[in-house]
Design a protein around this motif. Structure first.
Motif: not given
Length: 387
Positions: A165-171, A212-218
């Protein structure tokens, strides 16, 4: 939906999601199909209900994207006008206090010698640096650490989703200010949605990749963001919503029970997210939910939804302590149901206490401080709210 006013249907959906997560994690520790639940409901059915708690996290992602986007538009008018500093300040106010408390508790119990709260490589059982795990938690790459080494710390493993979540919201605010056009922002989110199942397809057999990966959940968060923009532009026809909602809920239940997420994740995660987005879109026009007010069971589920963040972060602390006192190998049959009841009461009680006396007061104080700092910028920042 007004800033500072809770959407009861959102809380109901959150409540269902967190209960699925709690049941999933309890079942991993204390196998439920061999209890009276298995005799009453059939072991295969109990196993099907308990195995796919990660779909509950998918629904959380959709709700999160929906609330962040809709509240950002209400605060700043349009996404391109998002105030970057205020956006990050609001995220810190909501996320960081509970995160720091969780790390304090887990590190304290680890230092006290409670084995399950330590960090170990699950393959070799060798110790993993406490500082490395704390760094991963605080800088939002716990999911990367889990993907590389496995579930290295029992209660801190849940932070994989917070990292996503927070990496997505960083962008999020940077993308909004850089592209300066909502259509381009949506275009990026649509690309993320398309990329999700493709990424999961190429990481089958690798749980760290497809779960668990970023692009598996974004894609779940992006679907929530796009749903918020659809809700702003046009409300779903009430008759269409009334007819379609039971069909969508039936489809979600069928997908959830059909197979494990390991077998269905390629398309299942995106489908579950789209279904959840539809429920949010259908319920956005009636946030107070008269059905919830009349039904005691739904009010209970809604209560769990209001505590969902604290419950999600701290429930494995409770379960870890339980596993230390009552090792799963020593608990048999229907004794597990008594422990399940104890777990639900203890975890929800702890979450309520943390919310009432710690996270919400700190959230309000930090937001008030942010308002004072930013009052000359013209940004409308509420002193209370749900996102």
């Amino acid at each position: 939906m007004t800033l500072g006013v809770r959407n009861r249907r959102v809380d109901l959906l959150r409540g269902v999601s967190i209960l699925l997560v709690l049941l999933h994690h309890f079942n991993i520790a204390y196998h439920l199909p061999d209890t009276a639940l298995g005799r009453w409901l059939l072991p295969d059915f109990v196993r099907a209900v308990a195995r796919n708690g990660n779909y509950g996290v998918t629904i959380f992602f959709v709700i999160s994207g929906f609330l962040i986007t809709s509240n950002s538009e209400k605060r700043w008018g349009t996404l391109p006008r998002t105030d970057v500093r205020s956006f990050y300040g609001l995220r810190i106010a909501r996320i960081v206090p509970c995160l720091l408390l969780l790390l304090l508790i887990v590190n304290g119990l680890d230092a006290s010698g409670v084995t399950i709260f330590g960090s170990h490589d699950p393959a070799t059982h060798e110790p993993v640096s406490r500082w490395l795990v704390n760094l991963a938690a605080l800088t939002f790459w716990m999911n990367v650490l889990i993907g590389h080494m496995g579930w290295v710390n029992y209660p801190l493993g849940v932070l994989w989703s917070l990292s996503v979540e927070e990496v997505f919201y960083l962008t999020f605010p940077l993308l909004a200010r850089l592209l300066r056009d909502t259509r381009w922002i949506v275009g990026v989110w649509l690309a993320v949605i398309v990329a999700g199942p493709v990424y999961r397809l190429y990481h089958q057999g690798d749980e760290g990749g497809f779960l668990f990966a970023y692009f598996a959940s974004f894609d779940g968060i992006a679907i929530g963001c796009c749903t918020a923009l659809l809700a702003r532009g046009r409300r779903l026809d009430e008759q269409v919503a009334r007819i379609a909602q039971p069909v969508v809920i039936a489809a979600m239940v069928s997908l959830y029970l059909w197979k494990s997420i390991g077998a269905t994740n390629v398309y299942g995660v995106t489908l579950m997210a789209l279904f959840a987005g539809f429920l949010l879109l259908a319920g956005d026009a009636h946030p107070q939910g008269p059905l919830v007010r009349r039904n005691g069971v739904l009010r209970c589920v809604e209560w769990f939804g209001r505590q969902s963040y604290e419950l999600y972060l701290f429930h494995l602390v409770v379960l870890g302590l339980m596993r230390s006192v009552w090792p799963p190998a020593s608990v048999h049959g229907d004794e597990k149901l008594a422990l399940l009841a104890f777990f639900m009461i203890a975890a929800s009680g702890l979450a309520a206490l943390i919310s009432r006396w710690y996270s919400e007061p700190l959230n309000r104080r930090l937001r008030s401080a942010l308002v004072r700092v930013q009052e000359r910028s013209g940004a409308r920042i509420p002193q209370s709210g749900t996102a």
